[in-house]
Scaffold this motif. Sequence first.
Motif, PDB file in Angstrom:
ATOM      1  N   PHE A   1       0.835  -1.186   0.000  1.00 18.30           N
ATOM      2  CA  PHE A   1       0.000   0.000   0.000  1.00 18.30           C
ATOM      3  C   PHE A   1       0.879   1.249   0.000  1.00 18.30           C
TER       4      PHE A   1
ATOM      5  N   CYS B   1      -0.263   0.506  -4.144  1.00 14.87           N
ATOM      6  CA  CYS B   1      -1.658   0.888  -3.951  1.00 14.87           C
ATOM      7  C   CYS B   1      -1.719   2.356  -3.554  1.00 14.87           C
ATOM      8  N   ARG B   2      -2.548   3.115  -4.245  1.00 11.67           N
ATOM      9  CA  ARG B   2      -2.746   4.527  -3.956  1.00 11.67           C
ATOM     10  C   ARG B   2      -4.144   4.719  -3.375  1.00 11.67           C
TER      11      ARG B   2
ATOM     12  N   CYS C   1      -2.768   0.022  -8.043  1.00 10.74           N
ATOM     13  CA  CYS C   1      -4.109  -0.269  -7.562  1.00 10.74           C
ATOM     14  C   CYS C   1      -4.653   0.951  -6.826  1.00 10.74           C
TER      15      CYS C   1
ATOM     16  N   LEU D   1      -6.981   2.305  -3.745  1.00  7.99           N
ATOM     17  CA  LEU D   1      -7.608   1.931  -2.482  1.00  7.99           C
ATOM     18  C   LEU D   1      -8.749   2.877  -2.166  1.00  7.99           C
TER      19      LEU D   1
ATOM     20  N   VAL E   1      -8.998  -1.865  -4.593  1.00 10.30           N
ATOM     21  CA  VAL E   1      -9.010  -2.483  -3.278  1.00 10.30           C
ATOM     22  C   VAL E   1     -10.062  -1.765  -2.442  1.00 10.30           C
TER      23      VAL E   1
ATOM     24  N   HIS F   1     -10.185  -5.791   1.273  1.00 10.39           N
ATOM     25  CA  HIS F   1      -9.258  -5.677   2.404  1.00 10.39           C
ATOM     26  C   HIS F   1     -10.008  -5.644   3.721  1.00 10.39           C
TER      27      HIS F   1
ATOM     28  N   HIS G   1      -6.921  -9.021   0.597  1.00 13.46           N
ATOM     29  CA  HIS G   1      -5.664  -8.476   1.090  1.00 13.46           C
ATOM     30  C   HIS G   1      -5.638  -8.548   2.608  1.00 13.46           C
TER      31      HIS G   1
ATOM     32  N   TRP H   1      -3.189 -11.403  -1.388  1.00 14.97           N
ATOM     33  CA  TRP H   1      -2.188 -10.337  -1.285  1.00 14.97           C
ATOM     34  C   TRP H   1      -1.836 -10.181   0.192  1.00 14.97           C
TER      35      TRP H   1
END
Length: 291
Positions: free
Chosen positions: A19, A47-48, A86, A88, A142, A183, A204, A227
């Motif tokens: 992340f 992941c942003r 990805c 978030l 995510v 997640h 995740h 993940w």
Amino acid sequence: MNLIEWLKETPGQLFRGDFFLEESLKEGAGIDRERSGAADLGLDVLCRVLEPLESSETLNGYGIPGFREGDALTMEEDAGRLLAVCLLVEGPLQYYSSRTGFSRFIRDLKKNPAAMQEVFSQYTERLIQAVLGSDRPVSALVVGDDMAGSSGLMYSPGMLENLYYPRLEEMVSSWKDLPVVFHSDGDISAVLGDLSACRIAGIHSLERVGNMDPDRLASRFPDLFFWGGISRESLVEDRQRLLREMDQLASLRRDGLLLLAGSCTGILDGHMDPELLRLAGRFPPGPFQRL
């Protein structure tokens, strides 16, 4: 190409993703604040965050958020070393429980379930439109909704079935061109079947201390993408533990599991050792090789 398709086309090789990076970690690693830092730490996937902003609009006393896009990678970075970026997003459970406080949130769920149905619907629609309106290249989404602790679920199965799963399925259907990874911290093994029925692509945050052992879960859900699997402790101070965990994950990937090695905490925080992160990013140097 989306993340799942890419992994399917590259069997065996273990990739490393995580992340967003805290600024304190960037500073400790000698990474410029303006850079994503992914390549510097050996990450293949980053992941942003799509950040919700409060607005004055209300519904039954609850704030309905507006959105703006979080700091994103540049097109040049996307086209470089990174395999995937990805996005978030906070799901409805996470958004409201974090802003009202968990105790009040539970009380409101019990007192006025009809109002919460409307609130969740409104939030979900805003979230769907915000993601569809993003013009950045994204390889997967995510959805973050913490629904469990290390001892199990924080919400009743009935509440999740009536209030949450329909919203999750709506998101997955609306973002049909992108895989959706779910997640949650903690032990969600009891509801993985329900989450899978919502057609998520994967999960995740695999924490062995929370009963989320990827070895065991892989046999139950062979079609899900996983993940995680790297403990925070190993990335803070325990090199040998890190190598053992990476070796376990590499073995699962060799056996055909769709897996991305990553931090179980879901965020690369400033207490982690940058050199251990770089070590994880270099492991293994090639398919099936030991470091």
